[in-house]
Design a protein around this motif. Structure first.
Motif, mmCIF file in Angstrom:
data_model
loop_
_atom_site.group_PDB
_atom_site.id
_atom_site.type_symbol
_atom_site.label_atom_id
_atom_site.label_comp_id
_atom_site.label_asym_id
_atom_site.label_seq_id
_atom_site.Cartn_x
_atom_site.Cartn_y
_atom_site.Cartn_z
ATOM 1 N N ALA A 143 -36.396 49.125 -99.550
ATOM 2 C CA ALA A 143 -36.490 49.758 -100.865
ATOM 3 C C ALA A 143 -36.335 48.730 -101.968
ATOM 4 O O ALA A 143 -35.648 47.734 -101.815
ATOM 5 N N GLU A 144 -36.997 48.980 -103.069
ATOM 6 C CA GLU A 144 -36.855 48.107 -104.231
ATOM 7 C C GLU A 144 -35.464 48.263 -104.830
ATOM 8 O O GLU A 144 -34.893 49.355 -104.816
ATOM 9 N N PRO A 145 -34.874 47.188 -105.386
ATOM 10 C CA PRO A 145 -33.574 47.325 -106.040
ATOM 11 C C PRO A 145 -33.690 48.196 -107.276
ATOM 12 O O PRO A 145 -34.719 48.217 -107.932
ATOM 13 N N GLU A 146 -32.620 48.931 -107.563
ATOM 14 C CA GLU A 146 -32.622 49.748 -108.759
ATOM 15 C C GLU A 146 -32.206 48.909 -109.958
ATOM 16 O O GLU A 146 -32.009 47.700 -109.852
ATOM 17 N N LYS A 149 -28.946 46.610 -108.406
ATOM 18 C CA LYS A 149 -28.092 47.343 -107.478
ATOM 19 C C LYS A 149 -28.961 47.872 -106.344
ATOM 20 O O LYS A 149 -30.060 48.365 -106.572
ATOM 21 N N LYS A 200 -30.498 50.298 -103.591
ATOM 22 C CA LYS A 200 -30.706 51.737 -103.527
ATOM 23 C C LYS A 200 -29.954 52.298 -102.325
ATOM 24 O O LYS A 200 -29.947 51.709 -101.254
ATOM 25 N N THR A 240 -29.993 55.313 -99.727
ATOM 26 C CA THR A 240 -30.891 56.335 -99.211
ATOM 27 C C THR A 240 -30.084 57.376 -98.441
ATOM 28 O O THR A 240 -29.257 57.020 -97.601
ATOM 29 N N SER A 299 -27.966 51.673 -97.030
ATOM 30 C CA SER A 299 -28.352 50.782 -98.116
ATOM 31 C C SER A 299 -28.522 49.385 -97.536
ATOM 32 O O SER A 299 -27.989 49.075 -96.460
#
Length: 376
Positions: free
Chosen positions: A300-303, A307, A309, A311, A331
């Motif tokens: 997943a791309e970082p938020e 930070k 992500k 899931t 994560s």
């Protein structure tokens, strides 16, 4: 899942989920009146619970029993009812403070009990897995980091037939990997001359090679693909997803690369009373870790703020049959901006989501910092 709830329905769903998490008993309106300050009568609560049941968010395990949250009810709870914006209205400030405090407790426990300088990386991850299991009350899962040094030597896009393209990747060790992809062309593109498409693919291949040659395979899914020339923008997301899938297959680890702790504790929960269900979960954890790894190493791309992500997969959202009655929260921990491993907890759908999410997020942050020590 798009379900629009009124404030009253939100409050009652939140209270029902919280009460069921705490007691493991079907929830009736009387219990909510006694335990929560909802400001409405028992009759009103019963009516609202009936509406929530018709919406698929609650169900009755028996005709004379109270209600129990469904997977969809838990999903609404996680997505809409434990966010900071809703905490200020429908959840007490005490709950928000409790979650933040737990996150700090995880960091303190990891820092206090795990000294990077005195431990190997494997020992560090084993210790982190035990602390995570203890604090969450769930099965903890931590993957060993992916440290492959494979570099991209050459990349080629080849048209197989109209709308179908093969991506071929050659590493610096002369290993070849390929993936067949559907481009889903528009009707206008379908009419284009095949030689024109071949020339375009060659130009794109040359462009990608000039930008990507010598890069680690771990980096490829996380590059800024928007840098592609405007002329080839339509290939951007398509290539990014394909390279990410090819990288996952290429770097799939062996089954020994997941640390598992806390099995005996979580299997005492009433949800795991059936021996057959317990056996299938243990078989997955011990014998089919390759399937589990592909699930928890979510690329997943970082938020915002870099930070990681977190899931949350609830019940039937899990594709693996043995855990379709469980919740898996995971994560990634990172080296810089590149995910190299995962932290997760596995438990019944009836778990303390606020606490479990906070524990996983804090552990992922800590291991990201620790991994920079082992990989400067």
């Amino acid at each position: 899942m798009e379900v629009q709830l009124t404030n009253r329905q939100q409050h009652i769903l939140w209270a029902t989920v919280r009460h069921y998490i705490a007691t493991a008993e079907p929830v009736g309106s009387k219990a909510l009146v006694e335990e929560y300050d909802l400001g409405v009568s028992s009759a009103t609560i019963r009516n609202v619970m009936g509406v929530l049941e018709k919406s698929g968010l609650l169900y009755q395990p028996h005709a004379s029993a109270g209600r129990v949250p469904s997977d969809s009810g838990y999903r609404i709870y996680v997505d809409q009812l434990i966010t900071p914006s809703l905490r200020s209205r429908s959840v007490s400030q005490t709950d928000a403070m409790r979650t933040e405090t737990l996150g700090r407790e995880v960091e303190v426990a990891l820092q206090k009990q795990l000294q990077w300088q005195d431990r190997s990386l494997e020992t560090l991850l084993q210790g982190a897995a035990q602390i995570l299991a203890t604090l969450s009350g769930c099965i903890s899962l931590i993957t060993m980091p992916q440290t492959t040094t494979a570099l991209l030597r050459h990349l080629q896009l080849v048209q197989i037939e109209a709308g179908r393209i093969m991506l071929i990747v050659v590493t610096d060790g002369y290993e070849t990997h390929s993936k067949l992809m559907d481009l889903s062309p528009t009707p206008e593109e379908t009419q284009r001359d095949s030689e024109v498409i071949d020339r375009e693919l060659q130009i794109v291949s040359n462009f990608l090679n000039s930008h990507l040659r010598g890069r680690s395979l771990l980096e490829l899914p996380y590059l800024n693909w928007s840098e592609l020339d405007q002329e080839f923008q339509r290939y951007g997301e398509f290539l990014k997803n394909s390279v990410a899938e090819l990288t996952r297959r290429t770097l799939a680890p062996t089954a020994t690369q997941i640390m598992v702790r806390g099995v005996s504790e979580v299997l005492r929960q009433p949800e795991f009373a059936q021996l057959q269900q317990v056996q299938t979960i243990i078989h997955l954890l011990e014998e089919e870790q390759d399937q589990l790894w592909r699930l928890i190493f979510e690329e997943a791309e970082p938020e915002e703020g870099s930070k990681p992500k977190v899931t949350v997969r609830i019940g039937a959202e899990n594709p693996l049959e043995p855990i379709r009655t469980c919740t898996l929260i995971s994560s990634n921990y990172r080296r810089g901006s590149i995910p190299v491993g995962s932290v997760g907890v596995l438990g019944p759908t009836r778990l303390d989501y606020e606490s479990a999410i906070a524990v996983v997020a804090s552990a992922a942050d800590y291991l990201s910092e620790a991994f920079s020590y082992f990989n400067p």
